[in-house]
Structure formats: structure tokens, C-alpha cells
Design an enzyme around this catalytic site. Structure first.
Site, PDB file in Angstrom:
ATOM      1  N   LYS A  29       0.835  -1.198   0.000  1.00 18.39           N
ATOM      2  CA  LYS A  29       0.000   0.000   0.000  1.00 18.39           C
ATOM      3  C   LYS A  29       0.872   1.251   0.000  1.00 18.39           C
ATOM      4  O   LYS A  29       1.667   1.457   0.905  1.00 18.39           O
ATOM      5  CB  LYS A  29      -0.921  -0.013   1.218  1.00 18.39           C
ATOM      6  N   GLY A  34      -6.973   0.710   7.335  1.00 21.78           N
ATOM      7  CA  GLY A  34      -6.303  -0.577   7.166  1.00 21.78           C
ATOM      8  C   GLY A  34      -7.174  -1.741   7.623  1.00 21.78           C
ATOM      9  O   GLY A  34      -7.267  -2.773   6.950  1.00 21.78           O
ATOM     10  N   CYS A  35      -7.824  -1.578   8.780  1.00 23.27           N
ATOM     11  CA  CYS A  35      -8.734  -2.611   9.279  1.00 23.27           C
ATOM     12  C   CYS A  35      -9.859  -2.857   8.289  1.00 23.27           C
ATOM     13  O   CYS A  35     -10.195  -4.001   7.949  1.00 23.27           O
ATOM     14  CB  CYS A  35      -9.343  -2.188  10.613  1.00 23.27           C
ATOM     15  N   GLY A  45      -9.034   3.781  10.852  1.00 27.92           N
ATOM     16  CA  GLY A  45      -9.486   2.424  10.593  1.00 27.92           C
ATOM     17  C   GLY A  45      -9.460   1.987   9.143  1.00 27.92           C
ATOM     18  O   GLY A  45     -10.055   0.963   8.797  1.00 27.92           O
ATOM     19  N   THR A  66      -9.491   9.081   8.102  1.00 28.30           N
ATOM     20  CA  THR A  66      -8.799   7.864   7.682  1.00 28.30           C
ATOM     21  C   THR A  66      -8.688   6.844   8.813  1.00 28.30           C
ATOM     22  O   THR A  66      -7.997   5.840   8.668  1.00 28.30           O
ATOM     23  CB  THR A  66      -7.385   8.203   7.178  1.00 28.30           C
TER      24      THR A  66
END
Length: 544
Positions: free
Chosen positions: A218, A256-257, A254, A252
Site C-alpha cells: 500500500k 487498514g482494518c 481504521g 482515515t
């Protein structure tokens, strides 16, 4: 086709890595799932997805975000808690990690009773927790495992001690896909953080080779990538980049979760990791754009997991209402009434056929552009088939009908009405987004099918001079294509913001007006117009 702005692009950027074969006791990274079992008779209606992670009482990250993400992608969410975290949008205050024996009790309670189709692993907190989770995975490994290695905070601070980091690395042996941010990718390899996208890709390649795991690299926070949010799926077979526009927002929390949970949910329903990541990334882009409107917290707020359900009203419902008057006007046209009754003059019908053939030649190019811009394989294939159908099947049909009237293919000049319609479509194809383009091409499917269905219903075809042509309106394949075009338009509208949705509506209504004019010209031009500039001469630069 011209290089108009792309919402995203995808390309194979490296050849296969030539890594060793995947062990026989471990499923291939991209082995196709039995997707028919979801919703099939006797099978589960949706994938059952387990999240193993920490909590967030404000709901933006951790297990709470995972469950929202799972639900948004059609999964049944389950949760096992690794840590109780007191946090909000401004940061973490404190946390409590239950005894690892309690973690195992939760895991066993799930696996003893429920089939787990996919697993998403988030925060593991301690070495003991990671080891206990690894032991459970050795005995109860689900078909698809996504590891989001929560190891480094957004601030850059390391969240785990050395022993816990080693334990997280050991979980790579049980994972199919790992989704680190760039600092976490560096920790997994024991290297400095990548400063450029090529460096990040190189690290992803080496991690994939070292652990025989797919890696989602990413690069959304790279300083050298203005306006671009690049990701890449790296496997032992190669690297596929998937880009999206960078969303300028502070909301932004959370991400990634939410992304990893979305990918875990989509994978049992899709053929490979690339497809699952591409769809999840598209969804996350819309969730980021909609996050500010939630007004949750005073720090870095969460994304809007339910942004696609934010409006209960479908775009196509709104668009269809907008053109109610135009639809009635189409029914009232002398051309449509004459075609239904069989009283339309042959030269008027021939004129219509010739213009329709010229229109479809240009329409096929616009559909090809829609295929190029489409965000997923299904949409790409649909519009590519439509472009081919216009050039092959429809062209042959028009050629045979025109032959009955002694008109050679290409024997008519493009009328101003036809030129205006195709110019409109090509302008959207050259400068608009995918969402605008699907809205612009929809009326040729939907309005045509709608008029045709009523035309067929009220026409007595026995002895009708245009019976064969009118019968084509009832083609089930075309009806299915019209339905699919509406579905794809609604799919595109779900991730569109208010301004883009307004542009979609404008493009749709304008195309409907051109459809009305196209039918109307069939009785207003009884003779062939004089030859004029060719379509190629009129074509704007950028669309070929």
C-alpha cells in the site's frame, strides 16, 4: 481510444518471480473458490467471516470496523477479541489484553460450531496472543486468511516488542494475504521504510518470495505520489498494480482494518486476490470520500462503511423519474406510432435504419471506452461484449434490412441529429469519469428496450411490414443486457459523491433527449441528406 482521465488503472508490471511451488498441504494463493455455494440451494447464503482483532469503542477501527466492512460486502461477521482498547478518533488511552487461554476459548467456541469461510487477523497485542492464535490456526485453518499486521502506529511508533513482532512474522506461515502499511512492511523484513514506490514494490516482492504469501503493498501515504493512491498485489506469480485517486481527507481512522476485512470477505466470492483487492479498494475510496459527512469525533474520523447504503434510493430510480416526460414524448412520436401500426413510409424506415447503423458504429467505440475505464472484470467484459455486438451482430442485421431497400452500407451521410448524439457520447468518453460514461450509454439500452417492449405489445405482427424488426425488441438477451447495464450504473453511483452523481444524472438525461430526437428525425427527413463531412473528420481528438 484516447487517454481520458482514468478513475483507476491496473497493469501487470513484473514477470513471475519464479519462486518455489506452494507446498502440497497449502492451497494455492489464487485457487478459485467454490463460489456457487453462496446462495445456492442447500448452501449458505453468504460467506462466514471471522475477525480476530482488538476493539475500538468509537466504532471506527478494530473489530467494530471489521464487522461493518464484512456486512457491507455481503458477509456474515463474527468476532474474537484479542484486546480491549480504550481509544477514540484522537488516539489510544489504554488497553487490556485478556489471558491467552480466554482467546483460545473464544476461537474454539467458533470453530467447534461454525464453518469459517475466511479469517481476518488484526491486532494481536502480545507474543503470547500471537502464539496461541498460531496454534489454533495449525489445527483450524480457514480456506482464506488475511493478516493485517498491526505493528506500527500512524505516528511511526512501534506497537509491539521484539518477541511479539517475531510472533506476528510466524503468522505469515498461516496467511494467504498480508496487508502491511509501509512501516509494517519494513518491520516484517527488518529493513528501513521504503521511500519510493519502486522500493516498496521490491520489498513486497521479497516478502512474497520469502514467505510464499501474497502481499498487498500500500503506497497511499508516499510523499512522491501526488494525487495517486497506488496499491499492488504481489504474489509468487507476479505483481499487479491497482491505482485509485488519492482522497484528500482527514477521515482515515481504521482504513487498514476496513480494507483487509473487505478483502477477506470478497475473496470467497471472487476468483482471485487481485479481483477482491480491486473491488475492496474501489469501495474504500467511496468510504473515504463519505467519511467527513458522518461528523464522528474531533480527530481523525472514521470512514463511512455504509456509504453505498447511505441513500435507499437507487440512481436509476431517480433518473427514470427525471425522464418521464421524455418517455411519454417518445411514445407520441409519429415515427413510433407509424412503426407500431405498420403505416410508416418505407423510405422513412430506411432512413432510420441507415442512421442507426452509423450511430452504432460510433456507439461501439464508446462502449469500448467504458470497458477500458470499468473498475472490475465483470463490467469490462460486459461493455466489451456490447462493443463487439454493435460491430458484428447489429451491423449485419442493419446491412440485411438496408439491402431490402436497395441502400448500400455507408450509402447515407450522417444526419445532424445522429452526429450530435454521437458527439455527446464521445465527449463524455473523452473527458468524463467511468460513472458519467455508464450513465450516458445507459439510455441506448434502457430507453430503447422500454419503447420496444411497448411497441411489441401493441403491434399486430401478422402481415406487418416491419414484423421481423419489431420482433427484435422482444429479444431476451437484449432485455438481460439492459438489466445488467442498469445494475452497473447503480453500482457506479453508490461510490459517487453528490457532485459526480449530479453529473451522471445530467449525462443520462442528455442521452435520453438525444434518443427522442433520434426517433423523431425518422419522419422529419423523408429524403436522404446531401453528403457532408465524414464522421472521422468530425471526430474530436482524443477518441479514435
Amino acid at each position: 481510444m484516447g487517454a481520458g482521465p482514468l478513475a483507476r488503472r491496473e497493469r501487470l508490471v513484473t514477470p513471475p518471480l519464479g519462486a518455489a511451488p506452494v507446498p502440497a498441504d497449502r492451497p494455492g494463493l489464487d485457487a478459485a473458490p467454490d463460489r456457487l455455494r453462496f446462495g445456492a440451494p442447500g448452501g449458505p447464503s453468504r460467506p462466514r467471516v471471522l475477525s480476530v482483532a482488538g476493539t475500538d469503542p468509537t466504532g471506527g477501527a478494530g473489530i467494530q470496523a471489521d464487522l461493518k466492512s464484512i456486512a457491507a460486502h455481503g458477509g456474515y461477521g463474527m468476532a474474537v477479541v484479542t484486546a480491549l482498547v480504550a481509544q477514540n478518533t484522537r488516539g489510544v488511552r489504554t488497553s487490556h489484553v485478556p489471558d491467552p487461554a480466554f482467546l483460545r476459548a473464544q476461537l474454539d467456541a467458533v470453530s467447534d460450531d461454525v464453518t469459517v469461510d475466511a479469517l481476518k487477523i488484526g491486532m494481536v497485542a502480545t507474543e503470547a496472543v500471537a502464539r496461541e492464535l498460531g496454534a489454533w490456526l495449525a489445527a483450524h485453518r480457514p480456506p482464506h486468511v488475511v493478516l493485517d499486521p498491526v505493528m506500527v502506529a500512524t505516528s511511526g511508533d512501534r506497537l509491539l516488542d521484539g518477541g511479539a513482532e517475531d510472533a506476528v512474522r510466524s503468522l505469515l506461515a498461516h496467511a494467504d494475504l498480508v496487508t502491511p502499511n509501509l512501516p509494517e512492511l519494513a518491520v516484517l523484513l527488518g529493513e528501513p521504510v521504503a521511500a519510493t514506490w519502486p522500493e516498496a514494490l521490491d520489498q513486497g516482492v521479497r516478502l512474497a518470495r520469502l514467505h510464499e504469501v501474497a502481499v498487498l503493498v500500500k503506497g497511499g501515504h508516499l510523499a512522491g505520489e501526488p494525487g495517486r493512491s497506488p496499491d499492488a498485489v504481489v504474489t509468487t506469480e507476479g505483481t499487479v498494480e491497482i491505482d485509485a485517486p488519492r482522497v484528500a481527507t482527514l477521515h482515515t481512522h481504521g482504513t487498514g482494518c476496513s480494507l483487509s476485512a473487505a478483502v477477506a470477505t470478497l475473496r470467497p466470492q471472487r476468483d482471485d486476490w487481485v479481483t477482491a483487492v480491486r473491488e475492496a479498494k474501489e469501495w474504500l475510496t467511496g468510504a473515504l470520500r463519505a467519511g467527513a459527512a458522518l461528523q464522528v469525533g474531533t480527530g481523525n474520523g472514521p470512514v463511512d462503511h455504509a456509504h453505498r447504503q447511505g441513500s435507499a434510493r437507487r440512481f436509476t430510480d431517480e433518473a427514470w423519474e427525471q425522464v418521464a416526460d421524455l418517455r411519454e414524448a417518445c411514445d407520441a412520436l409519429a415515427f413510433v406510432r407509424g412503426l407500431a401500426a405498420g403505416t410508416l413510409a418505407p423510405e422513412q424506415f430506411a432512413f432510420y435504419l441507415a442512421q442507426d447503423a452509423l450511430y452504432l458504429r460510433e456507439y461501439s467505440r464508446v462502449l469500448a471506452r467504458a470497458s477500458e475505464l470499468a473498475p472490475d472484470r465483470g463490467a469490462q467484459e460486459f461493455f466489451a461484449r456490447g462493443a463487439h455486438h454493435c460491430l458484428a451482430v447489429e451491423s449485419d442485421l442493419h446491412r440485411r434490412w438496408l439491402g431490402r431497400y436497395g441502400v448500400a452500407e455507408g450509402g447515407a451521410a450522417t444526419s445532424p441529429v445522429t452526429a450530435a448524439y454521437t458527439d455527446h457520447l464521445r465527449a463524455v468518453a473523452a473527458t468524463g469519469s467511468y460513472t458519467e460514461l455508464v450513465a450516458a450509454v445507459l439510455p441506448c439500452y434502457w430507453l430503447y428496450a422500454d419503447i420496444g417492449a411497448r411497441l411489441l405489445a401493441r403491434s399486430e405482427l401478422d402481415g406487418h411490414p416491419y414484423a421481423d424488426w419489431i420482433a427484435t425488441y422482444g429479444d431476451p438477451e437484449f432485455a438481460r443486457a439492459s438489466d445488467r447495464a442498469r445494475e452497473l450504473t447503480d453500482d457506479a453511483a453508490r461510490s459517487a459523491g453528490p457532485a459526480e452523481r449530479a453529473r451522471m444524472l445530467e449525462a443520462f438525461v442528455r442521452s435520453c433527449r438525444h434518443e427522442w430526437l433520434f426517433f423523431a428525425q425518422g419522419t422529419s427527413m423523408p429524403s436522404w441528406p446531401e453528403p457532408s463531412r465524414s464522421t472521422a473528420e468530425r471526430e474530436p481528438a482524443g477518441v479514435r
